[in-house]
Design an enzyme around this catalytic site. Structure first.
Site, PDB file in Angstrom:
ATOM      1  N   THR A  11     140.907  43.892 -52.122  1.00 11.59           N
ATOM      2  CA  THR A  11     141.344  45.516 -51.858  1.00 11.59           C
ATOM      3  C   THR A  11     141.418  46.137 -50.855  1.00 11.59           C
ATOM      4  O   THR A  11     142.099  46.714 -50.266  1.00 11.59           O
ATOM      5  CB  THR A  11     140.972  46.261 -53.241  1.00 11.59           C
ATOM      6  OG1 THR A  11     141.177  45.385 -54.506  1.00 11.59           O
ATOM      7  CG2 THR A  11     141.551  47.430 -53.465  1.00 11.59           C
ATOM      8  N   ILE A  12     139.980  46.339 -50.401  1.00 13.75           N
ATOM      9  CA  ILE A  12     139.670  47.200 -49.244  1.00 13.75           C
ATOM     10  C   ILE A  12     139.979  46.286 -47.706  1.00 13.75           C
ATOM     11  O   ILE A  12     140.448  46.777 -46.950  1.00 13.75           O
ATOM     12  CB  ILE A  12     138.250  47.783 -49.492  1.00 13.75           C
ATOM     13  CG1 ILE A  12     138.172  48.484 -50.578  1.00 13.75           C
ATOM     14  CG2 ILE A  12     137.883  48.470 -47.967  1.00 13.75           C
ATOM     15  CD1 ILE A  12     138.918  49.868 -50.362  1.00 13.75           C
ATOM     16  N   CYS A 141     134.720  55.767 -52.454  1.00  8.19           N
ATOM     17  CA  CYS A 141     135.878  56.514 -52.339  1.00  8.19           C
ATOM     18  C   CYS A 141     135.931  57.787 -53.068  1.00  8.19           C
ATOM     19  O   CYS A 141     136.207  58.847 -52.328  1.00  8.19           O
ATOM     20  CB  CYS A 141     137.067  55.630 -53.164  1.00  8.19           C
ATOM     21  SG  CYS A 141     136.423  55.043 -54.674  1.00  8.19           S
ATOM     22  N   ASN A 142     134.808  58.120 -53.896  1.00 12.83           N
ATOM     23  CA  ASN A 142     134.713  59.063 -54.675  1.00 12.83           C
ATOM     24  C   ASN A 142     134.037  60.063 -53.584  1.00 12.83           C
ATOM     25  O   ASN A 142     134.268  61.360 -53.253  1.00 12.83           O
ATOM     26  CB  ASN A 142     133.853  59.219 -55.897  1.00 12.83           C
ATOM     27  CG  ASN A 142     134.854  58.761 -56.822  1.00 12.83           C
ATOM     28  OD1 ASN A 142     135.552  59.682 -57.250  1.00 12.83           O
ATOM     29  ND2 ASN A 142     134.649  57.656 -57.517  1.00 12.83           N
ATOM     30  N   ARG A 169     139.187  56.568 -62.490  1.00 12.39           N
ATOM     31  CA  ARG A 169     140.240  55.641 -63.094  1.00 12.39           C
ATOM     32  C   ARG A 169     139.101  54.613 -63.591  1.00 12.39           C
ATOM     33  O   ARG A 169     138.021  54.172 -62.987  1.00 12.39           O
ATOM     34  CB  ARG A 169     141.092  55.205 -61.905  1.00 12.39           C
ATOM     35  CG  ARG A 169     140.399  54.470 -60.722  1.00 12.39           C
ATOM     36  CD  ARG A 169     140.390  52.840 -60.864  1.00 12.39           C
ATOM     37  NE  ARG A 169     139.751  52.320 -59.900  1.00 12.39           N
ATOM     38  CZ  ARG A 169     138.313  51.996 -59.808  1.00 12.39           C
ATOM     39  NH1 ARG A 169     137.447  52.324 -60.691  1.00 12.39           N
ATOM     40  NH2 ARG A 169     137.853  51.237 -58.700  1.00 12.39           N
ATOM     41  N   GLY A 196     126.582  62.759 -56.413  1.00 10.97           N
ATOM     42  CA  GLY A 196     125.866  63.893 -55.453  1.00 10.97           C
ATOM     43  C   GLY A 196     124.920  63.103 -54.549  1.00 10.97           C
ATOM     44  O   GLY A 196     124.883  63.607 -53.234  1.00 10.97           O
ATOM     45  N   HIS A 221     141.506  58.625 -58.820  1.00 12.45           N
ATOM     46  CA  HIS A 221     140.350  59.531 -59.288  1.00 12.45           C
ATOM     47  C   HIS A 221     140.775  60.808 -59.294  1.00 12.45           C
ATOM     48  O   HIS A 221     141.653  61.387 -58.399  1.00 12.45           O
ATOM     49  CB  HIS A 221     139.309  59.300 -58.688  1.00 12.45           C
ATOM     50  CG  HIS A 221     138.502  58.069 -58.339  1.00 12.45           C
ATOM     51  ND1 HIS A 221     138.155  57.254 -59.554  1.00 12.45           N
ATOM     52  CD2 HIS A 221     138.112  57.082 -57.263  1.00 12.45           C
ATOM     53  CE1 HIS A 221     137.695  56.006 -58.833  1.00 12.45           C
ATOM     54  NE2 HIS A 221     137.741  56.101 -57.924  1.00 12.45           N
ATOM     55  N   GLN A 302     141.754  55.412 -54.847  1.00 10.07           N
ATOM     56  CA  GLN A 302     140.534  54.680 -54.562  1.00 10.07           C
ATOM     57  C   GLN A 302     140.865  53.426 -53.703  1.00 10.07           C
ATOM     58  O   GLN A 302     139.688  52.939 -53.283  1.00 10.07           O
ATOM     59  CB  GLN A 302     139.849  54.570 -55.877  1.00 10.07           C
ATOM     60  CG  GLN A 302     140.555  53.487 -56.812  1.00 10.07           C
ATOM     61  CD  GLN A 302     141.965  53.795 -57.525  1.00 10.07           C
ATOM     62  OE1 GLN A 302     142.208  55.086 -57.427  1.00 10.07           O
ATOM     63  NE2 GLN A 302     142.795  52.940 -57.906  1.00 10.07           N
TER      64      GLN A 302
END
Length: 338
Positions: A11-12, A141-142, A169, A196, A221, A302
């Site tokens: 995917t990446i 990604c987030n 997601r 965080g 997301h 994402q």
């Protein structure tokens, strides 16, 4: 022209391969696969030399009619740097078992733990800290999505505290073994979530608390942010700052961009390969300031938002560009990023 390899054409990895190929100061020497699947076949059809990470499986590639150039070890010997896009946890093992022994620089993805790699990277947060380093991890990604919008806000007026609720997601579009299918899942059920602390690996002093959910969608997301500001600014000031920030788009719900589905439809209309959205979309109508606290909502694709960061990390680690803004601009121009 620097020589780059992709370990893990998934995917990446396939997106990073295309992004590197679009640049004029680096090239893809080859990519690796474990199994003779459709992605392996597409890698060869797209012009990439294919190397296998499990030499014993060479016959299965031959039986499938997929041309193999060599083994992963043979590829690594030809590189200035490798971008490791293997599944979560494998990258850290590759670092210790292979890359360090070879003296090969390597970039890892957000699925690896910060402590195992030793350094994390975001183009807008800590580019200069990664210049010349041997190993770095592009944050998830987030986390990339949070950094993209929090950095310009922090530059504009300073941040006292961030609280963010992440609606994640459940799976990528091509995944069939993940979920949920018919549930909303606190993930993790504890507060704070890991997002965080992950932001703090690149925005070192940021006061941030996050919580996260999984929902039955595959597209994107979505984040809901509450940001206590240090200095008084207007919503228009925030809009202007985000508008001038690379890799950030202001979405207008009034123009029909009312959902992540609409945002992905926008990507299709842009003619993007794989419908990728490297930019973080912020709903303009959601921007509001109440008693010195900024509220806004944003969407993150994402599968692709971390891709340009991988390119910038290559330049930083190989000391090809010491100015983050110049690398960002060069990457964006080559990839057609808005």
């Amino acid at each position: 022209m620097k020589s780059v390899g992709i370990n893990g054409y998934g995917t990446i990895g396939k997106r990073v391969a295309d992004a590197v190929s679009a640049q004029d100061d680096m090239k893809i020497v080859g990519v690796t696969k474990r199994s003779p699947d459709f992605e392996a076949r597409m890698a060869v059809e797209n012009g990439y030399d294919l190397y296998i990470s499990v030499p014993e499986r060479e016959s299965s590639f031959e039986e499938a009619g997929i041309k193999v150039t060599g083994t992963a070890d043979e590829l690594l010997e030809k590189l200035d740097i490798v971008v490791d896009c293997t599944p979560e946890g494998i990258g850290a093992k590759n670092k210790e078992g292979t890359y360090e022994k070879m003296g090969l620089k390597a970039i890892f993805q957000g699925g690896e733990k910060h402590d195992q790699i030793g350094l994390s990277f975001n183009s807008f947060s800590n580019y200069n800290d990664v210049i010349g380093k041997d190993y770095a991890r592009v944050v998830s990604c987030n986390t990339t999505g949070l950094c993209r919008t929090l950095n310009p806000i922090n530059d504009l007026c300073g941040i006292k505290k961030v609280r963010a609720v992440m609606v994640r997601r459940g799976a990528d579009p091509g995944q069939v073994k993940k979920g949920p299918i018919n549930a909303i899942v606190p993930n993790p059920p504890t507060v704070p979530s890991h997002h965080g602390p992950d932001v703090q690996t690149v925005m070192y002093d940021l006061n941030i608390t996050t919580m996260a959910l999984l929902v039955p969608t595959t597209l994107m997301h979505q984040h809901n942010l509450m940001v206590e500001l240090e200095s008084s600014v207007s919503v228009d000031d925030i809009k202007e700052k985000l508008n001038e920030t690379p890799r950030v788009l202001l979405l207008k719900a009034g123009e029909g961009l009312t959902s992540t589905a609409g945002f992905m439809e926008y990507a299709k209309d842009l003619g993007r390969s794989r419908n990728d959205l490297f930019e973080i979309g912020v709903w303009e109508e959601s921007l509001n300031i109440v008693d010195g606290e900024l509220y806004y909502m944003q969407a993150i694709h994402q599968e692709s938002d971390v891709v340009p960061e991988n390119v910038d990390a290559i330049r930083a680690m190989l000391e090809m560009e010491n100015d983050p803004s110049k690398s960002i601009q060069k990457t964006n121009k080559a990839m057609g990023i808005l």
